[in-house]
Scaffold this active site. Structure first.
Site, PDB file in Angstrom:
ATOM      1  N   ASP A  47     -10.786   8.085   2.079  1.00 49.20           N
ATOM      2  CA  ASP A  47      -9.639   8.987   2.036  1.00 49.20           C
ATOM      3  C   ASP A  47      -9.808   9.972   0.887  1.00 49.20           C
ATOM      4  OD1 ASP A  47      -6.778   9.642   2.880  1.00 49.20           O
ATOM      5  OD2 ASP A  47      -6.536   9.275   0.729  1.00 49.20           O
ATOM      6  N   TYR A  52      -7.841  16.456  -5.244  1.00 42.71           N
ATOM      7  CA  TYR A  52      -8.344  15.390  -6.114  1.00 42.71           C
ATOM      8  C   TYR A  52      -9.509  15.867  -6.981  1.00 42.71           C
ATOM      9  CZ  TYR A  52      -5.756  12.262  -2.923  1.00 42.71           C
ATOM     10  OH  TYR A  52      -4.786  11.652  -2.161  1.00 42.71           O
ATOM     11  N   LYS A  81      -7.161  16.508   3.042  1.00 40.98           N
ATOM     12  CA  LYS A  81      -5.800  17.043   3.089  1.00 40.98           C
ATOM     13  C   LYS A  81      -5.733  18.495   2.644  1.00 40.98           C
ATOM     14  CE  LYS A  81      -4.468  12.392   1.672  1.00 40.98           C
ATOM     15  NZ  LYS A  81      -5.715  12.031   0.991  1.00 40.98           N
ATOM     16  N   HIS A 114      -0.783  17.898   3.063  1.00 41.99           N
ATOM     17  CA  HIS A 114      -0.645  16.940   1.964  1.00 41.99           C
ATOM     18  C   HIS A 114       0.824  16.678   1.574  1.00 41.99           C
ATOM     19  CE1 HIS A 114      -3.165  15.331  -1.637  1.00 41.99           C
ATOM     20  NE2 HIS A 114      -2.128  14.560  -1.408  1.00 41.99           N
ATOM     21  N   GLN A 180       0.714   9.880   6.392  1.00 41.75           N
ATOM     22  CA  GLN A 180       0.245   9.088   5.253  1.00 41.75           C
ATOM     23  C   GLN A 180       1.304   9.122   4.159  1.00 41.75           C
ATOM     24  OE1 GLN A 180      -2.994   9.535   1.802  1.00 41.75           O
ATOM     25  NE2 GLN A 180      -3.986   9.470   3.819  1.00 41.75           N
ATOM     26  N   LEU A 209      -1.223  -0.856  -3.423  1.00 44.11           N
ATOM     27  CA  LEU A 209      -1.115  -1.829  -4.509  1.00 44.11           C
ATOM     28  C   LEU A 209      -0.148  -1.332  -5.581  1.00 44.11           C
ATOM     29  CD1 LEU A 209      -4.937  -2.642  -4.906  1.00 44.11           C
ATOM     30  CD2 LEU A 209      -3.260  -3.712  -3.377  1.00 44.11           C
ATOM     31  N   SER A 211      -0.561   1.537  -7.116  1.00 48.07           N
ATOM     32  CA  SER A 211      -1.338   2.328  -8.086  1.00 48.07           C
ATOM     33  C   SER A 211      -1.148   1.808  -9.504  1.00 48.07           C
ATOM     34  CB  SER A 211      -0.948   3.816  -8.004  1.00 48.07           C
ATOM     35  OG  SER A 211      -1.355   4.381  -6.787  1.00 48.07           O
ATOM     36  N   LYS A 256      -7.321   2.193  -3.841  1.00 46.53           N
ATOM     37  CA  LYS A 256      -8.266   2.941  -4.669  1.00 46.53           C
ATOM     38  C   LYS A 256      -8.869   2.008  -5.714  1.00 46.53           C
ATOM     39  CE  LYS A 256      -8.992   5.066  -8.845  1.00 46.53           C
ATOM     40  NZ  LYS A 256      -8.688   4.605 -10.230  1.00 46.53           N
ATOM     41  N   SER A 257     -10.171   2.098  -5.888  1.00 43.46           N
ATOM     42  CA  SER A 257     -10.835   1.394  -6.986  1.00 43.46           C
ATOM     43  C   SER A 257     -12.212   2.000  -7.195  1.00 43.46           C
ATOM     44  CB  SER A 257     -10.970  -0.108  -6.685  1.00 43.46           C
ATOM     45  OG  SER A 257     -11.584  -0.763  -7.791  1.00 43.46           O
ATOM     46  N   ILE A 263     -13.474  -3.575  -5.246  1.00 41.77           N
ATOM     47  CA  ILE A 263     -13.720  -2.958  -3.939  1.00 41.77           C
ATOM     48  C   ILE A 263     -14.030  -4.046  -2.915  1.00 41.77           C
ATOM     49  CG2 ILE A 263     -15.394  -1.557  -2.656  1.00 41.77           C
ATOM     50  CD1 ILE A 263     -15.511   0.301  -5.125  1.00 41.77           C
ATOM     51  N   LYS A 264     -14.845  -5.011  -3.303  1.00 43.83           N
ATOM     52  CA  LYS A 264     -15.165  -6.139  -2.416  1.00 43.83           C
ATOM     53  C   LYS A 264     -13.932  -6.997  -2.170  1.00 43.83           C
ATOM     54  CE  LYS A 264     -20.063  -6.557  -3.716  1.00 43.83           C
ATOM     55  NZ  LYS A 264     -21.077  -7.410  -4.387  1.00 43.83           N
TER      56      LYS A 264
END
Length: 315
Positions: A47, A52, A81, A114, A180, A209, A211, A256-257, A263-264
């Site tokens: 994403d 960004y 976006k 956006h 979104q 999460l 953020s 996001k990470s 990430i895993k």
């Protein structure tokens, strides 16, 4: 309830991967590594957004993944976006072309408006003098042209309330496939979720999460006692439970990470589910929107005089 929720089918029959890597606030020098790590773990959705400021680095990472044979372009779902200063119809195509150039892609899988807010072309900050009224019908018509020519395989919106989405659906020739929005156990979007379900619009949840790394949000979503209790009972982390909750609610999630271990961890949400009794417990969490959009509110120049007006009461 089935445990394996790998993707969701959209209104245009495409399949959006259920878990994507969010890249908002991913630092330069780290975001490319995060994308590479995520794809190698199994993520198939990245994403992005022009605002960004990291799409060029993401593009370099994608190019190398393709060249190394790690994944094929057609196996990935890339979202980007349209930023607020590119709402003028003549700027919409230019904005997407810029994104495609930065990402080194020929098409985008999902392109979103956006925010339902507009800045003067050429400006960036949300200063009062930069804010001008939106013309979503004109902007959407330009988005539809991108869909028609195949540069955007799917189009949608972000941060639209039920009312704003309903207004768009009334005149859209190509209906938005995705909205979104912020969505997590502490902001479950009950009203919007019911409306989207009735219209066939898929919800994709950003900040699933809460953020936690964003200081100005003062988020404690992952520390809520109900969430941590459910996590303890299941032998999972609060983050995993928050993400799994989203999947079982029927929306995709975009954690996001830039930390490979996290990430895993965030991707380990497919081979188990939250039992009904514990799922009900999560519905008891107090609700509060974190991303309120205060920067779009101005008494004199903005079309939104209050946060309540921006979200049409969904606050």
């Amino acid at each position: 309830m089935a445990t394996e929720i790998v993707s969701f089918v959209l209104i245009n029959k495409t399949k959006i991967p259920s878990v994507g890597l969010g890249t908002w606030q991913s630092e330069p020098g780290l975001v490319g590594q995060a994308v590479s790590a995520a794809v190698k773990v199994g993520y198939r959705h990245i994403d992005c957004a022009q605002v960004y400021g990291n799409e060029k680095e993401i593009g370099l990472a994608l190019k190398k993944l393709f060249e190394d044979g790690v994944v094929k372009r057609e196996d990935l779902w890339i979202t980007s976006k349209l930023w607020c200063n590119n709402h003028a119809p003549e700027d919409v195509t230019l904005a997407l072309n810029s994104t495609l150039s930065d990402l080194q892609l020929e098409y985008i899988d999902l392109y979103l408006i956006h925010w339902p807010a507009r800045l003067k072309a050429g400006t960036s900050g949300f200063k009062p003098e930069n804010l001008i009224p939106t013309d979503i019908p004109a902007t959407w018509k330009a988005m539809e042209a991108l869909y028609d020519c195949g540069k955007a395989r799917t189009i949608g919106v972000s941060n639209f309330s039920s009312k704003k989405l309903g207004d768009l659906l009334d005149y859209a020739r190509v209906p938005p496939a995705v909205n979104q929005v912020e969505c997590h156990p502490s902001w479950q979007q009950t009203k919007l979720r019911e409306f989207c379900k009735s219209k066939g619009v898929h919800i994709s949840g950003y900040s699933p999460l809460g953020s936690p790394g964003t200081k100005w949000l003062k988020s404690n979503v992952l520390e809520h006692p109900i969430l941590t209790s459910v996590a303890d009972k299941l032998g999972k982390t609060p983050a995993q439970v928050a993400l799994r909750w989203g999947l079982q609610m029927g929306h995709s999630v975009l954690p996001k990470s830039t930390n490979e271990a996290r990430i895993k961890e965030n991707f380990a949400v497919f081979d188990w589910s939250i039992p009904d009794d514990l799922f009900v417990e999560l519905s008891k969490i107090e609700q509060a929107r974190l991303v309120r959009g205060d920067f779009l509110v101005n008494d004199t120049t903005s079309e939104y005089k209050s946060v309540e007006e921006l979200w049409d009461g969904e606050i």
